[in-house]
Design a protein around this motif. Structure first.
Motif, PDB file in Angstrom:
ATOM      1  N   MET A  12       0.849  -1.201   0.000  1.00 43.05           N
ATOM      2  CA  MET A  12       0.000   0.000   0.000  1.00 43.05           C
ATOM      3  C   MET A  12       0.879   1.243   0.000  1.00 43.05           C
ATOM      4  O   MET A  12       2.062   1.201   0.337  1.00 43.05           O
ATOM      5  CB  MET A  12      -0.907   0.022   1.246  1.00 43.05           C
ATOM      6  N   LYS A  13       0.263   2.340  -0.376  1.00 41.05           N
ATOM      7  CA  LYS A  13       0.869   3.655  -0.238  1.00 41.05           C
ATOM      8  C   LYS A  13      -0.094   4.550   0.528  1.00 41.05           C
ATOM      9  O   LYS A  13      -1.308   4.317   0.543  1.00 41.05           O
ATOM     10  CB  LYS A  13       1.190   4.266  -1.614  1.00 41.05           C
ATOM     11  N   LEU A  14       0.469   5.598   1.153  1.00 40.53           N
ATOM     12  CA  LEU A  14      -0.311   6.486   2.031  1.00 40.53           C
ATOM     13  C   LEU A  14      -0.439   7.857   1.396  1.00 40.53           C
ATOM     14  O   LEU A  14       0.554   8.447   0.936  1.00 40.53           O
ATOM     15  CB  LEU A  14       0.362   6.605   3.404  1.00 40.53           C
ATOM     16  N   PHE A  15      -1.686   8.385   1.358  1.00 37.65           N
ATOM     17  CA  PHE A  15      -1.946   9.696   0.767  1.00 37.65           C
ATOM     18  C   PHE A  15      -2.790  10.518   1.745  1.00 37.65           C
ATOM     19  O   PHE A  15      -3.480   9.978   2.626  1.00 37.65           O
ATOM     20  CB  PHE A  15      -2.708   9.545  -0.560  1.00 37.65           C
ATOM     21  N   ASN A  16      -2.756  11.844   1.583  1.00 35.42           N
ATOM     22  CA  ASN A  16      -3.661  12.725   2.322  1.00 35.42           C
ATOM     23  C   ASN A  16      -4.922  12.946   1.478  1.00 35.42           C
ATOM     24  O   ASN A  16      -4.997  12.466   0.341  1.00 35.42           O
ATOM     25  CB  ASN A  16      -2.972  14.050   2.665  1.00 35.42           C
ATOM     26  N   PRO A  17      -5.954  13.658   1.988  1.00 39.96           N
ATOM     27  CA  PRO A  17      -7.187  13.849   1.193  1.00 39.96           C
ATOM     28  C   PRO A  17      -6.979  14.541  -0.137  1.00 39.96           C
ATOM     29  O   PRO A  17      -7.814  14.426  -1.038  1.00 39.96           O
ATOM     30  CB  PRO A  17      -8.067  14.696   2.132  1.00 39.96           C
ATOM     31  N   PHE A  56      -4.588  13.708  -2.080  1.00 35.53           N
ATOM     32  CA  PHE A  56      -3.871  12.684  -2.829  1.00 35.53           C
ATOM     33  C   PHE A  56      -2.395  13.037  -3.025  1.00 35.53           C
ATOM     34  O   PHE A  56      -1.785  12.720  -4.046  1.00 35.53           O
ATOM     35  CB  PHE A  56      -4.531  12.404  -4.192  1.00 35.53           C
ATOM     36  N   ALA A  57      -1.823  13.694  -2.024  1.00 37.28           N
ATOM     37  CA  ALA A  57      -0.372  13.882  -1.971  1.00 37.28           C
ATOM     38  C   ALA A  57       0.208  12.755  -1.129  1.00 37.28           C
ATOM     39  O   ALA A  57      -0.278  12.485  -0.023  1.00 37.28           O
ATOM     40  CB  ALA A  57      -0.024  15.236  -1.376  1.00 37.28           C
ATOM     41  N   GLU A  58       1.243  12.093  -1.637  1.00 41.65           N
ATOM     42  CA  GLU A  58       1.788  10.920  -0.950  1.00 41.65           C
ATOM     43  C   GLU A  58       2.530  11.347   0.306  1.00 41.65           C
ATOM     44  O   GLU A  58       3.246  12.350   0.327  1.00 41.65           O
ATOM     45  CB  GLU A  58       2.723  10.142  -1.871  1.00 41.65           C
ATOM     46  N   ILE A  59       2.363  10.552   1.362  1.00 41.89           N
ATOM     47  CA  ILE A  59       3.002  10.808   2.660  1.00 41.89           C
ATOM     48  C   ILE A  59       4.037   9.723   2.897  1.00 41.89           C
ATOM     49  O   ILE A  59       3.727   8.521   2.857  1.00 41.89           O
ATOM     50  CB  ILE A  59       1.976  10.801   3.790  1.00 41.89           C
ATOM     51  N   ASP A  60       5.300  10.135   3.151  1.00 43.97           N
ATOM     52  CA  ASP A  60       6.346   9.152   3.439  1.00 43.97           C
ATOM     53  C   ASP A  60       7.119   9.482   4.703  1.00 43.97           C
ATOM     54  O   ASP A  60       8.154   8.898   4.992  1.00 43.97           O
ATOM     55  CB  ASP A  60       7.314   9.040   2.245  1.00 43.97           C
ATOM     56  N   ASP A  61       6.631  10.462   5.485  1.00 42.36           N
ATOM     57  CA  ASP A  61       7.291  10.852   6.735  1.00 42.36           C
ATOM     58  C   ASP A  61       6.240  10.946   7.823  1.00 42.36           C
ATOM     59  O   ASP A  61       5.250  11.684   7.691  1.00 42.36           O
ATOM     60  CB  ASP A  61       8.022  12.185   6.542  1.00 42.36           C
ATOM     61  N   ILE A  62       6.416  10.252   8.905  1.00 39.63           N
ATOM     62  CA  ILE A  62       5.423  10.211   9.990  1.00 39.63           C
ATOM     63  C   ILE A  62       5.275  11.552  10.689  1.00 39.63           C
ATOM     64  O   ILE A  62       4.225  11.875  11.251  1.00 39.63           O
ATOM     65  CB  ILE A  62       5.815   9.106  11.006  1.00 39.63           C
ATOM     66  N   THR A  63       6.331  12.375  10.644  1.00 41.62           N
ATOM     67  CA  THR A  63       6.300  13.640  11.396  1.00 41.62           C
ATOM     68  C   THR A  63       5.423  14.704  10.749  1.00 41.62           C
ATOM     69  O   THR A  63       5.099  15.710  11.378  1.00 41.62           O
ATOM     70  CB  THR A  63       7.722  14.195  11.557  1.00 41.62           C
ATOM     71  N   VAL A  64       5.066  14.523   9.462  1.00 37.91           N
ATOM     72  CA  VAL A  64       4.232  15.537   8.810  1.00 37.91           C
ATOM     73  C   VAL A  64       2.748  15.320   9.101  1.00 37.91           C
ATOM     74  O   VAL A  64       1.917  16.140   8.715  1.00 37.91           O
ATOM     75  CB  VAL A  64       4.462  15.541   7.287  1.00 37.91           C
ATOM     76  N   ILE A  65       2.445  14.203   9.724  1.00 34.39           N
ATOM     77  CA  ILE A  65       1.040  13.909  10.031  1.00 34.39           C
ATOM     78  C   ILE A  65       0.653  14.646  11.301  1.00 34.39           C
ATOM     79  O   ILE A  65       1.361  14.576  12.320  1.00 34.39           O
ATOM     80  CB  ILE A  65       0.828  12.388  10.202  1.00 34.39           C
ATOM     81  N   ARG A  66      -0.460  15.354  11.239  1.00 32.89           N
ATOM     82  CA  ARG A  66      -0.930  16.155  12.371  1.00 32.89           C
ATOM     83  C   ARG A  66      -2.122  15.491  13.043  1.00 32.89           C
ATOM     84  O   ARG A  66      -2.793  14.635  12.456  1.00 32.89           O
ATOM     85  CB  ARG A  66      -1.308  17.559  11.906  1.00 32.89           C
ATOM     86  N   ASP A  67      -2.377  15.934  14.250  1.00 29.98           N
ATOM     87  CA  ASP A  67      -3.520  15.410  14.986  1.00 29.98           C
ATOM     88  C   ASP A  67      -4.819  15.742  14.247  1.00 29.98           C
ATOM     89  O   ASP A  67      -5.052  16.876  13.832  1.00 29.98           O
ATOM     90  CB  ASP A  67      -3.561  16.042  16.393  1.00 29.98           C
TER      91      ASP A  67
END
Length: 603
Positions: free
Chosen positions: A576-581, A583-594
């Motif tokens: 799988m790959k991870l995207f934000n709403p 549809f920008a790909e996320i590859d760093d855990i620190t950019v994810i906000r509460d």
């Protein structure tokens, strides 16, 4: 309507602002509550004896030279009841008008009674007839018999009775006032007639008296004829009719007539003034209260409202009238903001500290909250919040009790009862969803009301407080068995989405939070309080509906996050790959906000 009457007519005891005691009154042993129904029945019984004493005292003095044993016995039995009441008063709690709390300390009760009405009550209760039997020589002297007139002191109880009846919404205010004025007039007529007959009866020459001139052998007439004649003279003099058939014949009678007519001037002015005030203006505040009650009753009848809604309306009006007497809001509004804040902190801060939602919140934030709260009273059975209504305010219970109810399949069930130090309405307000429950007061309850906008602004301005408050609320939602998984997910989603908007409103705050996070935890660790919502999309999923989302605590690394996703969404490919709403790909855990929404897609 019975509930309304009990709420207002029983001299409702309101808790003082910030008081942690509810309406259930616990007094010391052997101390009597003045609002107890048994004591109220005793007071009513004494009022009957007061009316009897007020009539018999002048009559005995004027018309009964020698008391029969029956009258003697009745008088002493009546006096014994008032002697018992004197004893009971030493055990009767009283309402402190400064603190508006019941005082049940026996020493303070005794000191208050001894320094006020005790001497007068004793003097009006002493059995003078038995004492007269000891001193038989002075048994029938006028000076000795006049001591019985001290019983008229008991009339003060009637004044208190009429004051209560005037506020009783079951009775007509106009007729209560009329009965009071008529009673005062008849008592004045009765007393003056008795006193005028006493002067004539004690005069040395019976023929030169007002009654002797009209009835030469008046002493041989029946007591009824003599009493009616005396009353007739009193009424004609009071009304200034003065037919002339009965008039003063000696200086004593002339002097008494002068005093009586001067008294009549004041009495007539009192009667005319009261009747004018009653007919034209009325007693403004009480009259307005009764008009409001009448208008509310007509409104309920005209719109065919259910009986319980009508009772709630009238109870609220009655309680508002009662609280207006205390002048609490007016007193606070007249003070500077600094003093009001100090008062609010002193009264309400101990209550705010008990609320679960504010656990871990700094004292600065709680001071901001407490100064914005407004105290309100709610009568029994009144609805504070309705289920599914728009969230407007948060309430904190200071004293009293509130039932939390939820409607299931058309049936309303009580979930639990809230007491002092508990908060309600916060889920609907902070999650921005319709109120999930309704709340009804079961006792006279004092509540602190906090506006939704004010609460959210304070949370927005206090970053640390925001984290604690949202975390406390999420824990409650997760641990509450009444909420289904879908409801919990929706509530938490709305919660983080709403306050995530506050975070995005300020780029400066966002950068500071990210920098602080990196400085304190590094690139491989995420803040443990972050909660995110994850979604799964699959190329194999051809259905139109979106798979159900999951709310999770953000782990410390991307590998752990993918592992959780595989666990939560079974039967999906682990690649799988991870995207934000967006549809920008996320590859760093620190950019994810509460509060972020994360989308996993199969590749």
């Amino acid at each position: 309507m019975e509930t309304v009457t009990n709420t207002f007519h029983n001299d409702l005891l309101l808790p003082s602002l910030g008081a942690r005691a509810n309406q259930s009154i616990k007094l010391r042993k052997f101390i009597i509550c003045p609002y107890d129904s048994r004591y109220r029945a005793w007071e009513t019984f004494l009022l009957v004896l007061v009316v009897f004493s007020a009539w018999i005292c002048p009559f005995e003095l004027a018309f009964l030279r020698n008391l029969s044993w029956k009258v003697f016995l009745v008088d002493n039995i009546v006096d014994s009841f008032f002697a018992i009441d004197i004893i009971l008063t030493f055990f009767l709690a009283y309402l402190d008008r400064k603190t508006y709390l019941l005082v049940d300390d026996p020493k303070r009760i005794a000191a208050r009674y001894l320094s006020s009405w005790f001497v007068f009550d004793v003097c009006s209760t002493i059995p003078y007839q038995p004492l007269g039997l000891i001193f038989k020589k002075h048994e029938n002297s006028l000076a000795y018999r006049s001591l019985n007139m001290l019983r008229l002191w008991r009339l003060r109880r009637l004044s208190e009775l009429f004051a209560r009846l005037e506020k009783d919404i079951r009775l007509n205010y106009y007729w209560i006032r009329c009965i009071k004025l008529i009673s005062a007039t008849l008592f004045a007529v009765h007393c003056s007639g008795c006193f005028n007959y006493l002067i004539a009866d004690r005069y040395p020459n019976p023929e030169r008296t007002w009654i002797g001139a009209a009835i030469p052998n008046y002493r041989s007439e029946s007591m009824w004829v003599r009493y009616v004649t005396a009353t007739y003279w009193s009424i004609t003099t009071l009304t200034t009719t003065g037919y002339g058939d009965l008039h003063a014949e000696n200086p004593r009678e002339m002097l008494f007539s002068i005093c009586y007519m001067l008294f009549n001037l004041g009495l007539t002015a009192y009667l005319i003034g009261n009747m004018t005030n009653l007919v034209v203006q009325g007693s403004c505040r009480t009259r307005n209260f009764r008009d409001t009650i009448h208008a509310a009753s007509q409104f309920a009848a005209r719109n065919q409202l259910p009986e319980h809604i009508k009772d709630e309306m009238l109870s609220h009006i009655c309680l508002r009238y009662k609280t207006e007497e205390l002048k609490q809001k007016e007193t606070l509004d007249s003070l500077p903001k600094g003093i009001r804040s100090s008062i609010a902190c002193n009264l309400f801060l101990p209550v705010i500290e008990k609320v679960y939602l504010f656990h871990g919140v700094s004292i600065t934030c709680m001071l901001q909250l407490v100064t914005e709260m407004e105290a309100e009273y709610y009568p029994p059975r009144e609805v504070v919040i309705l289920q599914n209504e728009a969230p407007m305010d948060v309430y904190i219970l200071v004293s009293g009790a509130v039932e939390e109810r939820i409607e299931i399949d058309g049936t309303e069930k009580v979930q639990k009862v809230l007491y002092g130090g508990e908060i309600f309405g916060e889920i609907g307000v902070l999650c921005n969803i319709p109120q999930p429950c309704s709340f009804h007061a079961t006792k006279v309850s004092q509540l602190l009301r906090l506006n939704t906008t004010v609460l959210k602004n304070i949370i927005k301005e206090n970053k640390d407080a925001r984290k604690n408050i949202l975390n406390n609320l999420c824990q409650k939602i997760n641990l509450d068995p009444r909420f289904s998984a879908e409801v919990m997910e929706k509530s938490i989603h709305m919660l983080h989405q709403h306050f995530g908007e506050y975070n995005r409103c300020s780029a400066f705050d966002q950068v500071n939070e990210e920098n602080e996070l990196r400085a304190n935890t590094g690139n491989s660790m995420a803040s443990p309080w972050k909660r995110v919502t994850i979604h799964m999309y699959s190329q194999r999923n051809k259905r139109s509906e979106v798979p159900r989302a999951k709310v999770i605590n953000l782990p410390g690394s991307m590998d752990e996050l993918f592992a959780i996703a595989c666990q939560k969404f079974a039967n999906y490919c682990p690649t799988m790959k991870l995207f934000n709403p967006e549809f920008a790909e996320i590859d760093d855990i620190t950019v994810i906000r509460d509060g972020d929404h994360l989308i996993f897609m199969e590749i």
